[in-house]
Scaffold this motif. Structure first.
Motif, PDB file in Angstrom:
ATOM      1  N   GLY A   1      10.941 -10.931  -0.316  1.00 35.03           N
ATOM      2  CA  GLY A   1      10.641 -10.834   1.112  1.00 35.03           C
ATOM      3  C   GLY A   1      10.814  -9.419   1.656  1.00 35.03           C
ATOM      4  N   LEU A   2      10.745  -8.423   0.775  1.00 36.40           N
ATOM      5  CA  LEU A   2      10.937  -7.027   1.172  1.00 36.40           C
ATOM      6  C   LEU A   2       9.694  -6.212   0.848  1.00 36.40           C
ATOM      7  CD1 LEU A   2      14.528  -6.670  -0.339  1.00 36.40           C
ATOM      8  CD2 LEU A   2      13.956  -6.968   2.071  1.00 36.40           C
ATOM      9  N   SER A   3       9.692  -4.952   1.261  1.00 37.23           N
ATOM     10  CA  SER A   3       8.578  -4.055   0.949  1.00 37.23           C
ATOM     11  C   SER A   3       9.127  -2.666   0.666  1.00 37.23           C
ATOM     12  CB  SER A   3       7.588  -3.998   2.110  1.00 37.23           C
ATOM     13  OG  SER A   3       8.131  -3.239   3.178  1.00 37.23           O
ATOM     14  N   LEU A   4       8.252  -1.745   0.303  1.00 34.87           N
ATOM     15  CA  LEU A   4       8.685  -0.370   0.067  1.00 34.87           C
ATOM     16  C   LEU A   4       9.275   0.260   1.329  1.00 34.87           C
ATOM     17  CD1 LEU A   4       5.818   0.943  -2.255  1.00 34.87           C
ATOM     18  CD2 LEU A   4       8.182   0.440  -2.893  1.00 34.87           C
ATOM     19  N   ALA A   5       8.922  -0.257   2.496  1.00 33.75           N
ATOM     20  CA  ALA A   5       9.488   0.243   3.754  1.00 33.75           C
ATOM     21  C   ALA A   5      10.982  -0.057   3.847  1.00 33.75           C
ATOM     22  CB  ALA A   5       8.749  -0.367   4.949  1.00 33.75           C
ATOM     23  N   ASP A   6      11.471  -1.015   3.074  1.00 32.58           N
ATOM     24  CA  ASP A   6      12.893  -1.359   3.080  1.00 32.58           C
ATOM     25  C   ASP A   6      13.719  -0.489   2.142  1.00 32.58           C
ATOM     26  OD1 ASP A   6      12.851  -3.696   4.888  1.00 32.58           O
ATOM     27  OD2 ASP A   6      11.585  -4.556   3.326  1.00 32.58           O
ATOM     28  N   VAL A   7      13.062   0.333   1.323  1.00 37.99           N
ATOM     29  CA  VAL A   7      13.766   1.187   0.368  1.00 37.99           C
ATOM     30  C   VAL A   7      14.416   2.343   1.122  1.00 37.99           C
ATOM     31  CG1 VAL A   7      13.505   2.725  -1.625  1.00 37.99           C
ATOM     32  CG2 VAL A   7      12.241   0.559  -1.527  1.00 37.99           C
ATOM     33  N   THR A   8      15.724   2.520   0.917  1.00 40.19           N
ATOM     34  CA  THR A   8      16.428   3.610   1.593  1.00 40.19           C
ATOM     35  C   THR A   8      16.836   4.714   0.640  1.00 40.19           C
ATOM     36  OG1 THR A   8      18.563   2.485   1.342  1.00 40.19           O
ATOM     37  CG2 THR A   8      17.348   2.109   3.394  1.00 40.19           C
ATOM     38  N   PHE A   9      16.791   4.480  -0.656  1.00 39.18           N
ATOM     39  CA  PHE A   9      17.167   5.506  -1.632  1.00 39.18           C
ATOM     40  C   PHE A   9      16.429   5.231  -2.925  1.00 39.18           C
ATOM     41  CE2 PHE A   9      19.859   7.072  -5.093  1.00 39.18           C
ATOM     42  CZ  PHE A   9      20.061   8.385  -4.711  1.00 39.18           C
ATOM     43  N   LEU A  10      15.861   6.257  -3.494  1.00 33.38           N
ATOM     44  CA  LEU A  10      15.129   6.110  -4.744  1.00 33.38           C
ATOM     45  C   LEU A  10      15.391   7.337  -5.603  1.00 33.38           C
ATOM     46  CD1 LEU A  10      12.979   4.413  -6.297  1.00 33.38           C
ATOM     47  CD2 LEU A  10      11.250   5.798  -5.174  1.00 33.38           C
ATOM     48  N   ARG A  11      15.945   7.113  -6.776  1.00 31.39           N
ATOM     49  CA  ARG A  11      16.170   8.217  -7.722  1.00 31.39           C
ATOM     50  C   ARG A  11      15.265   7.968  -8.912  1.00 31.39           C
ATOM     51  NH1 ARG A  11      21.957   8.914  -9.115  1.00 31.39           N
ATOM     52  NH2 ARG A  11      21.959  10.165  -7.247  1.00 31.39           N
ATOM     53  N   VAL A  12      14.529   8.992  -9.277  1.00 31.39           N
ATOM     54  CA  VAL A  12      13.563   8.868 -10.363  1.00 31.39           C
ATOM     55  C   VAL A  12      13.829   9.975 -11.384  1.00 31.39           C
ATOM     56  CG1 VAL A  12      11.116   8.932 -10.937  1.00 31.39           C
ATOM     57  CG2 VAL A  12      11.845   7.981  -8.753  1.00 31.39           C
ATOM     58  N   TYR A  13      13.828   9.600 -12.639  1.00 33.35           N
ATOM     59  CA  TYR A  13      13.944  10.579 -13.717  1.00 33.35           C
ATOM     60  C   TYR A  13      12.611  10.599 -14.453  1.00 33.35           C
ATOM     61  CZ  TYR A  13      18.946  10.170 -12.881  1.00 33.35           C
ATOM     62  OH  TYR A  13      20.180  10.170 -12.292  1.00 33.35           O
ATOM     63  N   VAL A  14      12.046  11.779 -14.607  1.00 36.41           N
ATOM     64  CA  VAL A  14      10.780  11.888 -15.320  1.00 36.41           C
ATOM     65  C   VAL A  14      10.875  12.986 -16.373  1.00 36.41           C
ATOM     66  CG1 VAL A  14       9.360  11.073 -13.400  1.00 36.41           C
ATOM     67  CG2 VAL A  14       9.811  13.496 -13.631  1.00 36.41           C
ATOM     68  N   ALA A  15      10.089  12.827 -17.391  1.00 30.82           N
ATOM     69  CA  ALA A  15       9.992  13.849 -18.436  1.00 30.82           C
ATOM     70  C   ALA A  15       8.677  14.580 -18.245  1.00 30.82           C
ATOM     71  CB  ALA A  15      10.035  13.186 -19.809  1.00 30.82           C
TER      72      ALA A  15
ATOM     73  N   MET B   1      19.880  -3.360  -5.853  1.00 27.30           N
ATOM     74  CA  MET B   1      19.688  -2.140  -6.634  1.00 27.30           C
ATOM     75  C   MET B   1      18.885  -2.465  -7.882  1.00 27.30           C
ATOM     76  SD  MET B   1      23.411  -0.434  -6.335  1.00 27.30           S
ATOM     77  CE  MET B   1      24.215  -0.342  -4.755  1.00 27.30           C
ATOM     78  N   PHE B   2      17.953  -1.593  -8.187  1.00 26.30           N
ATOM     79  CA  PHE B   2      17.143  -1.727  -9.389  1.00 26.30           C
ATOM     80  C   PHE B   2      17.548  -0.600 -10.330  1.00 26.30           C
ATOM     81  CE2 PHE B   2      14.664  -3.562  -5.991  1.00 26.30           C
ATOM     82  CZ  PHE B   2      14.108  -4.692  -6.560  1.00 26.30           C
ATOM     83  N   SER B   3      17.501  -0.859 -11.604  1.00 28.77           N
ATOM     84  CA  SER B   3      17.827   0.172 -12.578  1.00 28.77           C
ATOM     85  C   SER B   3      17.081  -0.109 -13.874  1.00 28.77           C
ATOM     86  CB  SER B   3      19.333   0.183 -12.836  1.00 28.77           C
ATOM     87  OG  SER B   3      19.665   1.165 -13.781  1.00 28.77           O
ATOM     88  N   GLY B   4      16.721   0.947 -14.568  1.00 30.21           N
ATOM     89  CA  GLY B   4      16.112   0.800 -15.876  1.00 30.21           C
ATOM     90  C   GLY B   4      14.692   0.265 -15.866  1.00 30.21           C
TER      91      GLY B   4
END
Length: 129
Positions: free
Chosen positions: A105-119, A63-66
């Motif tokens: 060893g991963l790529s964006l194809a491995d991402v299963t959930f992405l939450r983005v906050y934008v202003a 998990m990535f955050s911040g």
């Protein structure tokens, strides 16, 4: 009249039975996929977004955050001069994520959930102040 009613009832029962049968067959197929040992994406294959994703318990998760946008101009007087507009910031963050995934060893194809906050970008028309 009586034969018409019986015919309508019989046709309705047959139609409902077929619908239920197809639904159960579909549910059984999806249930089997849930027990798979691989990540399974559900939803329309033509859609860019999955309706759901099943990740087996044995899979590791990261998990990535911040994550913030990269600095483009340290001498910029405004946020937009330092980090770019909303689009440039989003691209910068996705590029960071892509690079970080690659080191693992991963790529964006491995991402299963992405939450983005934008202003909102105040430089665009129609955005609230």
């Amino acid at each position: 009249m009586k034969n018409t009613i019986i015919s309508v009832i019989a046709t309705s029962i047959l139609g409902i039975s077929l619908i239920v049968g197809f639904s159960l067959a579909s549910a059984s197929s999806e249930k089997d996929e849930l027990n798979s040992d691989k990540v399974t994406f559900f939803g329309s294959p033509t859609s860019a977004i999955s309706s759901s994703v099943a990740v087996p318990q044995s899979y590791n998760r990261i998990m990535f955050s911040g994550t913030v946008s990269p600095l483009l101009n340290k001498d910029g007087k405004t946020t937009y001069e330092r980090y770019g507009n909303t689009e440039r910031q989003a691209i910068g963050i996705l590029e960071k994520l892509k690079a970080d995934l690659k080191t693992k060893g991963l790529s964006l194809a491995d991402v299963t959930f992405l939450r983005v906050y934008v202003a909102p970008d105040p430089n665009k028309e129609g955005t609230p102040d």
